[in-house]
Design an enzyme around this catalytic site. Sequence first.
Site, short mmCIF file in Angstrom:
data_model
loop_
_atom_site.label_atom_id
_atom_site.label_comp_id
_atom_site.label_asym_id
_atom_site.label_seq_id
_atom_site.Cartn_x
_atom_site.Cartn_y
_atom_site.Cartn_z
CB CYS A 181 -0.93 -0.01 1.22
SG CYS A 181 -2.01 1.43 1.33
CB CYS A 235 -0.53 2.34 3.96
SG CYS A 235 -2.20 1.85 3.49
CG ASP A 236 3.26 1.15 4.50
OD1 ASP A 236 2.79 1.63 5.56
OD2 ASP A 236 3.07 -0.03 4.16
#
Length: 324
Positions: free
Chosen positions: A133, A136-137
């Site tokens: 993701c 997300c990261d």
Amino acid sequence: MHNVIIIGSGPAGYTAAIYAARAELEPIVIASSVEAGGELMNTTDVENFPGFPEGILGPDLMAKMQAQAERFGTKVVYDDVDSIQLDGPVKTVKTMLGDTYEARSVIIATGSAYRKIGISDEERLSGRGVSWCATCDGFFFKGKTIAVVGGGDSAMEEATFLTRFAEKVYLVHRRDSLRASKIMQERAFTNPKIEFVWNNEVVGITGEDAVTGLTLRNTTDGTESKLDVQGLFVAIGNDPRTHLVHGQLDLTPDGTIAVDGRSSKTNVPGVFAAGDVIDPTYRQAATAAGSGTVAALDAEHYLAALDEAGEPDTGADQLAGHVA
């Protein structure tokens, strides 16, 4: 007979439980025996969920959501669903441990699973440089060199997004052409930070405590090479977890559970769906939580309408729906 059973314990499931419990519906969450908490249990820092300005660990976020749901009376069952029967006024859920639960309504919040390459180091270095993701990261890879694996729209989108943070992004694809849409291809081709590595697949990931490089295998001649990177993003698709409802609920062309407009209503009365299992596009914790809210409210309204219509009593004792 229970009012509502929630299958799944990610952000959608626990948010639905919070709302349902506050409405005094006494929900049961079947959380799974091995995957309780969903995909966020495999995530380190979560910095884009509202209310946590300093960020929060994925498992900590899920523990807080569970505690909030339990505070209002949610019962959490650590078991896996074996089968469900959704037609008729009484829904039946059978678990792997042999227990049977009955309810007037069910919320399906089983999420989706990222497709994985299938090599051992992928799991070992998950959260230590391996991710599925970018939104997300990606922030954690500022100034670093990373690789993205895939050839579809999601891979192009991930690679393009990651150039906001990374110094360089290698896009590794096992063929010499992409299946992504033309506009997504063009964005990637014209981005100076993206370099394509054609006809190669990832067969190994190096690094003890963090990713330091990849082993690639050429798909045309079988030769292997090394690629020095500090991160690997796998973007080869994901699959909604809909195996429990095949043949019972309508699915979309994307394979997600079909719902009515912006609601959570499926084609079966009393059955609702929320989170990634209905969302092929965004797949974020925050959007899943909002979807769980919708499902709980839809279930509450459905049950209220049944009560107003004078539905026959199917069991006054709310705990009588569990048969060991």
